[in-house]
Motif scaffolding. Structure first.
Motif, PDB file in Angstrom:
ATOM      1  N   ARG A   1       8.745   0.668   1.485  1.00 36.37           N
ATOM      2  CA  ARG A   1       8.028  -0.219   2.402  1.00 36.37           C
ATOM      3  C   ARG A   1       7.028  -1.089   1.640  1.00 36.37           C
ATOM      4  O   ARG A   1       6.872  -2.273   1.923  1.00 36.37           O
ATOM      5  CB  ARG A   1       7.300   0.618   3.463  1.00 36.37           C
ATOM      6  CG  ARG A   1       6.551  -0.210   4.479  1.00 36.37           C
ATOM      7  CD  ARG A   1       5.902   0.655   5.526  1.00 36.37           C
ATOM      8  NE  ARG A   1       4.848   1.482   4.973  1.00 36.37           N
ATOM      9  CZ  ARG A   1       4.153   2.376   5.667  1.00 36.37           C
ATOM     10  NH1 ARG A   1       4.438   2.581   6.947  1.00 36.37           N
ATOM     11  NH2 ARG A   1       3.210   3.083   5.099  1.00 36.37           N
TER      12      ARG A   1
ATOM     13  N   GLY B   1      -1.201  10.335   2.604  1.00 38.59           N
ATOM     14  CA  GLY B   1      -0.496  10.985   3.727  1.00 38.59           C
ATOM     15  C   GLY B   1       0.750  10.253   4.167  1.00 38.59           C
ATOM     16  O   GLY B   1       1.217  10.427   5.281  1.00 38.59           O
TER      17      GLY B   1
ATOM     18  N   PHE C   1       0.822  -1.204   0.000  1.00 38.78           N
ATOM     19  CA  PHE C   1       0.000   0.000   0.000  1.00 38.78           C
ATOM     20  C   PHE C   1       0.861   1.261   0.000  1.00 38.78           C
ATOM     21  O   PHE C   1       1.876   1.335   0.684  1.00 38.78           O
ATOM     22  CB  PHE C   1      -0.873   0.049   1.263  1.00 38.78           C
ATOM     23  CG  PHE C   1      -2.171  -0.680   1.122  1.00 38.78           C
ATOM     24  CD1 PHE C   1      -3.233  -0.110   0.430  1.00 38.78           C
ATOM     25  CD2 PHE C   1      -2.341  -1.936   1.682  1.00 38.78           C
ATOM     26  CE1 PHE C   1      -4.434  -0.776   0.300  1.00 38.78           C
ATOM     27  CE2 PHE C   1      -3.539  -2.613   1.555  1.00 38.78           C
ATOM     28  CZ  PHE C   1      -4.591  -2.032   0.863  1.00 38.78           C
TER      29      PHE C   1
ATOM     30  N   PHE D   1      -0.024   5.421   0.529  1.00 37.99           N
ATOM     31  CA  PHE D   1      -1.145   6.299   0.846  1.00 37.99           C
ATOM     32  C   PHE D   1      -0.806   7.758   0.547  1.00 37.99           C
ATOM     33  O   PHE D   1       0.357   8.138   0.434  1.00 37.99           O
ATOM     34  CB  PHE D   1      -1.494   6.191   2.333  1.00 37.99           C
ATOM     35  CG  PHE D   1      -1.827   4.800   2.782  1.00 37.99           C
ATOM     36  CD1 PHE D   1      -3.134   4.323   2.701  1.00 37.99           C
ATOM     37  CD2 PHE D   1      -0.844   3.961   3.288  1.00 37.99           C
ATOM     38  CE1 PHE D   1      -3.443   3.045   3.131  1.00 37.99           C
ATOM     39  CE2 PHE D   1      -1.151   2.681   3.714  1.00 37.99           C
ATOM     40  CZ  PHE D   1      -2.444   2.216   3.635  1.00 37.99           C
TER      41      PHE D   1
ATOM     42  N   ASN E   1       1.648   7.855   5.701  1.00 41.65           N
ATOM     43  CA  ASN E   1       1.377   6.847   6.720  1.00 41.65           C
ATOM     44  C   ASN E   1       2.612   6.101   7.200  1.00 41.65           C
ATOM     45  O   ASN E   1       2.640   4.874   7.250  1.00 41.65           O
ATOM     46  CB  ASN E   1       0.340   5.843   6.212  1.00 41.65           C
ATOM     47  CG  ASN E   1      -1.072   6.349   6.448  1.00 41.65           C
ATOM     48  OD1 ASN E   1      -1.267   7.328   7.168  1.00 41.65           O
ATOM     49  ND2 ASN E   1      -2.034   5.700   5.850  1.00 41.65           N
ATOM     50  N   LEU E   2       3.634   6.867   7.554  1.00 44.60           N
ATOM     51  CA  LEU E   2       4.787   6.248   8.199  1.00 44.60           C
ATOM     52  C   LEU E   2       4.578   6.324   9.708  1.00 44.60           C
ATOM     53  O   LEU E   2       3.848   7.186  10.199  1.00 44.60           O
ATOM     54  CB  LEU E   2       6.069   6.988   7.809  1.00 44.60           C
ATOM     55  CG  LEU E   2       6.377   6.988   6.313  1.00 44.60           C
ATOM     56  CD1 LEU E   2       7.592   7.866   6.018  1.00 44.60           C
ATOM     57  CD2 LEU E   2       6.596   5.577   5.793  1.00 44.60           C
ATOM     58  N   ILE E   3       5.214   5.430  10.443  1.00 45.67           N
ATOM     59  CA  ILE E   3       5.110   5.474  11.901  1.00 45.67           C
ATOM     60  C   ILE E   3       6.108   6.510  12.413  1.00 45.67           C
ATOM     61  O   ILE E   3       7.315   6.394  12.161  1.00 45.67           O
ATOM     62  CB  ILE E   3       5.367   4.086  12.505  1.00 45.67           C
ATOM     63  CG1 ILE E   3       4.242   3.148  12.070  1.00 45.67           C
ATOM     64  CG2 ILE E   3       5.456   4.163  14.024  1.00 45.67           C
ATOM     65  CD1 ILE E   3       4.381   1.730  12.527  1.00 45.67           C
ATOM     66  N   PRO E   4       5.599   7.553  13.076  1.00 51.06           N
ATOM     67  CA  PRO E   4       6.444   8.715  13.381  1.00 51.06           C
ATOM     68  C   PRO E   4       7.621   8.421  14.320  1.00 51.06           C
ATOM     69  O   PRO E   4       8.637   9.085  14.242  1.00 51.06           O
ATOM     70  CB  PRO E   4       5.482   9.706  14.045  1.00 51.06           C
ATOM     71  CG  PRO E   4       4.305   8.899  14.467  1.00 51.06           C
ATOM     72  CD  PRO E   4       4.209   7.749  13.530  1.00 51.06           C
TER      73      PRO E   4
END
Ligand code: ATP
Ligand code: MG
Lengths: 386, 243
Positions: free
Chosen positions: B173, B110, B106, B108, B112-115
Motif C-alpha cells: 500500500r 500496527g 507510511f 506503521f 493499520n489496515l482497514i479491517p
C-alpha cells in the motif's frame, strides 16, 4: 459493496437502524396511500359537482345525513331565471344501520331523470343499460357494489329487503357512483318513506318525497352565483355550487391529510435520529480508520462523502424495504376490502418515489454531522486512537 | 535559526540529492493549561535520495512526532520541511493531501489496515486517493501484491492474514503510488525475529531496486544495522549519527 460492508460490520445495529427507517417509510407509504385515495375521491367529487348546484334541506353537520323534503320545491326552482332544469333526487344509505365508514358510504341513489340529458358527468356502462323513466324494480349497480351484491345483468339483488333486477353495471368512476345502487325514483321514494318515523309518515305523501334536487343552470349561468341566489331565495335549504363543494371537501381532507402525513413524518424523524446515533457511533469506532485514510491522502470531502454514502445507504435500504412492506400491506388491505367495495389505499408512483427519496435525503441529513466530525479529525490523533 | 543547525543538517547528508530535509522542527503538545510536552525542540534531519535511514532513540524522544511531521500528517509549530527540493510545511490542505497520497508512503507498527477491506482493497484505496479510477487502482494493487508475494491472498481480510503478511500488504500500500519516500514507524515492532528479518530484507530490496528513500524508526539494532545510516533522537532533537 464496500459501503454495504462498512454499514453491516455491526450487523445487529445496522439492521435495527435500517428497521427504524423502514417503519417510518412504511407508515409514510400506508398513511400516504390513504391520503392519496382521499385526494382522488375528492377530485372525482369535484368533477361530479363541476357544473351544477345541489340543493338539500339544510341541516347541521353535513355529510350524508338524510332529511326528506318535498318535491314541491322543484317547480319553484325551475321558475328561477338561471335554471334550466331542476331534478328531484333521493339519496339514502344502502344499509339503514351503517356504521362509520371510510369516505363515501354505500348509497341508494335515485333521480326523476329529468336532468339526464344535461348531465355532464357521464358514466359509462360496463354492461347493460341506464334506467329508464318507466322502469320499476330495476337497478343499476356501481362497480364497487358488484362483488358485494353478487350482481349480474338479469340477476336479482336485495335492496332493503326488496328485489330488484339488475339492468346495468357501471364502469369505475373513482367517485360516488362506484359504491351506490341506482334504482327508479318511485321505489326510492317508498324506501325513504318506510325509513321515516310513523308520526312523520302520517303527515306526508310518499309520492311527493325527495331528499334533494340537482339544479342545472342555463348555459352561461355561473353555478356558484346560482347557488347563492337559491340560498337567498329559499331559506331552510342549502344549495351547494362547485366552489362551495370544493371548499368543504378540501377543508376536511386537508386536516386529515396533515394528520396522516404528520404521524408518518414523526416516525420517520425518529428513524432519522437513530441514523444520527448509529453514524456517530460508527465514526467514533472507526476513528483509527479515518486516521489511516487521511494518512493515505484522503481529502476531507472524500471522508465526508464516504460516511454520507453510508448513511444514505441506510436511508435508501430502509426506504426501499419500507416501501415494499407498505406496498404489500396496501395490496393485502385492498384485497381484503375488495369484497365490500372499500379499497382504501392508493399507492401512487409519486408517493412511492417520494418516500424512498425522502428516506435517502433523511439518511444524508442525519449523516451530515457525524461525517463532518470524521473529516475534521486530526490525522495523528486519529492514528494514535485505540 | 542558527547557521550551525543548518550546517549540522547539511553534514548529515551523505551523498547525492537531498530527498527529505527537516530544519529546526519544534512541536509542543498541550496537556492541560500548565502541562506542556515539548515533543520536538529543534530537530533537524537530512535524508539523501535513495538512502535507507534508521532513527533510534528512547521512548518519548519524539521519533513518531518527527515522522508524522515529515509525512505531512501534522504541522510543526516552527521549522521547515523540504520534500525533494520543495518546502511543504506551509502548504494548503489540498496540496498536503496530494503529497500524502503521492509523495509519501507510511508503514506503521500496527499495520493499520482497514479491517473490513480485503488486502486488494486496502492497497487499491491508496491508488484511488491518489486519483486512479477504481478499476485501475485494483489492477495496480494486484500487481503490487503479487510483487510482494501475496498474489494468492488478494481477497483475504487482514484478520485472515499473519502479522508478516499484513505488514507486506501495508508495504504494498505504501509503495503503490511510487512515492519518493517511505516512512516506517517501527514497522517490525509487532513481528517476531524471523518475520522481522524477512520484512526488513524485503524493504531493503525495494530500496535498492527502486531507489525509494526509506526512513525507519526502530528499537531493533539488527534492523538499524541493515540500514545505510542511523541517527539517534533524544529529548526532541536528532543527536548524531550512530556509528
Ligand atoms: N497528541 C499528543 N498529546 C500530548 N502529548 C503527546 C501527543 N503525542 C505525543 N505526545 C508526547 O510527545 C512526546 C514524543 O512522543 P512520540 O510519540 O514522538 O515519541 P516516540 O519517540 O515515538 O516514542 P515511542 O518510542 O514510545 O513510540 C511524548 O512525551 C508523548 O507523550
Ligand atoms: Mg512512536
Amino acid at each position: 459493496m464496500r459501503t454495504f460492508r462498512n454499514v453491516f460490520r455491526r450487523k445487529l445495529r445496522a439492521f435495527l437502524t435500517i428497521f427504524g427507517i423502514t417503519i417510518g417509510v412504511f407508515a409514510l407509504v400506508v398513511m400516504g396511500s390513504l391520503a392519496e385515495k382521499i385526494t382522488l375521491l375528492v377530485n372525482g367529487g369535484t368533477r361530479f359537482y363541476s357544473d351544477k348546484v345541489t340543493v338539500s334541506q339544510s341541516h347541521e353537520g353535513g355529510g350524508f345525513s338524510v332529511s326528506p323534503m318535498s318535491v314541491s320545491l322543484i317547480p319553484k326552482l325551475e321558475a328561477m331565471d338561471g335554471v334550466q332544469v331542476a331534478s328531484a333526487t333521493i339519496s339514502v344509505l344502502f344499509d339503514k344501520q351503517q356504521g362509520a365508514s371510510f369516505g363515501v358510504p354505500d348509497l341508494i341513489n335515485a333521480s326523476d331523470l329529468r336532468g339526464q340529458s344535461l348531465e355532464s358527468f357521464k358514466v359509462s356502462y360496463a354492461q347493460g343499460r341506464p334506467l329508464k323513466p318507466d322502469d320499476a324494480g330495476k337497478a343499476v349497480v356501481g362497480s364497487d357494489m358488484v362483488r358485494k351484491l353478487n350482481a349480474q345483468i338479469g340477476s336479482t339483488i336485495k335492496v332493503r329487503g326488496r328485489d330488484f333486477q339488475v339492468v346495468g353495471i357501471l364502469d369505475k368512476t373513482l367517485t360516488i357512483p362506484d359504491n351506490s345502487v341506482e334504482i327508479p325514483f318511485k321505489d326510492a321514494q317508498s324506501i325513504l318513506y318506510n325509513d321515516l318515523p310513523d308520526l312523520v309518515k302520517s303527515r306526508l305523501d310518499s309520492t311527493r318525497l325527495a331528499t334533494g334536487a340537482t339544479v342545472y343552470p342555463k348555459p352561461g349561468v355561473d353555478p356558484n352565483r346560482l347557488a347563492q341566489q337559491i340560498n337567498d331565495r329559499f331559506p331552510g335549504y342549502q344549495a351547494v355550487g362547485p366552489q362551495k363543494f370544493q371548499e368543504q371537501v378540501t377543508n376536511s381532507t386537508r386536516i386529515f391529510t396533515t394528520i396522516v402525513f404528520g404521524v408518518a413524518l414523526i416516525s420517520l424523524l425518529v428513524g432519522g435520529l437513530s441514523v444520527i446515533n448509529t453514524m456517530t457511533m460508527s465514526v467514533y469506532e472507526r476513528t483509527r480508520e479515518v486516521g489511516i485514510r487521511k494518512s493515505l491522502g484522503a481529502s476531507n470531502a472524500r471522508i465526508i462523502r464516504q460516511f454520507l454514502g453510508e448513511s444514505a445507504f441506510i436511508g435508501g435500504v430502509g426506504g426501499v424495504t419500507g416501501l415494499a412492506l407498505g406496498w404489500l400491506f396496501t395490496l393485502a388491505a385492498n384485497r381484503a376490502g375488495e369484497s365490500s367495495g372499500t379499497e382504501v389505499f392508493l399507492l401512487t408512483s409519486r408517493l412511492a418515489i417520494g418516500s424512498v427519496l425522502f428516506a435517502i435525503v433523511l439518511g444524508v441529513i442525519s449523516g451530515l454531522y457525524p461525517s463532518w466530525h470524521a473529516a475534521r479529525l486530526n490525522p495523528v490523533k486519529a492514528l494514535r486512537y485505540e | 535559526m542558527s547557521s550551525d543547525v543548518r550546517g549540522e543538517a547539511q553534514s548529515q547528508a551523505r551523498s547525492g540529492d537531498t530527498r527529505l530535509r527537516a530544519l529546526d522542527l519544534h512541536k509542543t503538545y498541550e496537556l492541560g493549561k500548565e502541562n506542556l510536552v515539548h515533543a520536538l525542540r529543534g530537530a533537524s534531519l537530512e535524508v539523501a535520495a535513495g538512502e535507507m535511514l534508521a532513527i533510534m532513540g528512547p521512548s518519548g524522544s519524539g521519533k513518531s512526532t518527527i515522522m508524522h511531521i515529515m509525512g505531512c500528517l501534522d504541522n510543526p509549530d516552527r521549522g521547515e520541511i523540504w520534500l525533494g527540493g520543495r518546502r511543504v510545511d506551509n502548504l494548503k490542505s489540498r496540496e498536503l493531501n496530494r503529497l500524502r497520497s503521492k509523495e509519501v508512503g507510511f508503514i506503521f507498527q500496527g499495520f493499520n489496515l482497514i479491517p473490513t477491506y480485503t488486502a486488494l482493497e486496502n492497497v487499491a484505496l491508496a491508488g484511488e486517493y491518489a486519483g486512479m479510477s477504481r478499476r485501475r487502482a485494483k489492477a495496480v494493487a494486484a500487481e503490487a501484491l503479487a510483487g510482494i508475494g501475496l498474489g494468492k491472498r488478494l481477497r483475504h481480510h487482514p484478520s485472515e492474514l499473519s502479522g508478516g503478511q499484513q505488514q507486506r500488504v501495508a508495504i504494498a500500500r505504501a509503495l503503490v503510488n511510487e512515492p519518493g519516500v517511505v516512512l516506517g514507524d517501527e514497522p517490525t515492532g509487532d513481528l517476531d525475529t524471523a518475520t522481522s528479518h524477512e520484512i526488513m530484507g524485503m524493504m531493503r530490496e525495494i530500496n535498492q531496486s527502486t531507489g525509494t528513500t526509506f526512513v525507519l524508526v526502530t528499537h531493533n539494532p539488527e534492523v538499524a544495522a541493515a540500514c545505510d545510516r542511523k541517527v539517534c533522537m533524544l529529548d526532541g532533537v536528532v543527536k548524531r549519527d550512530v556509528p
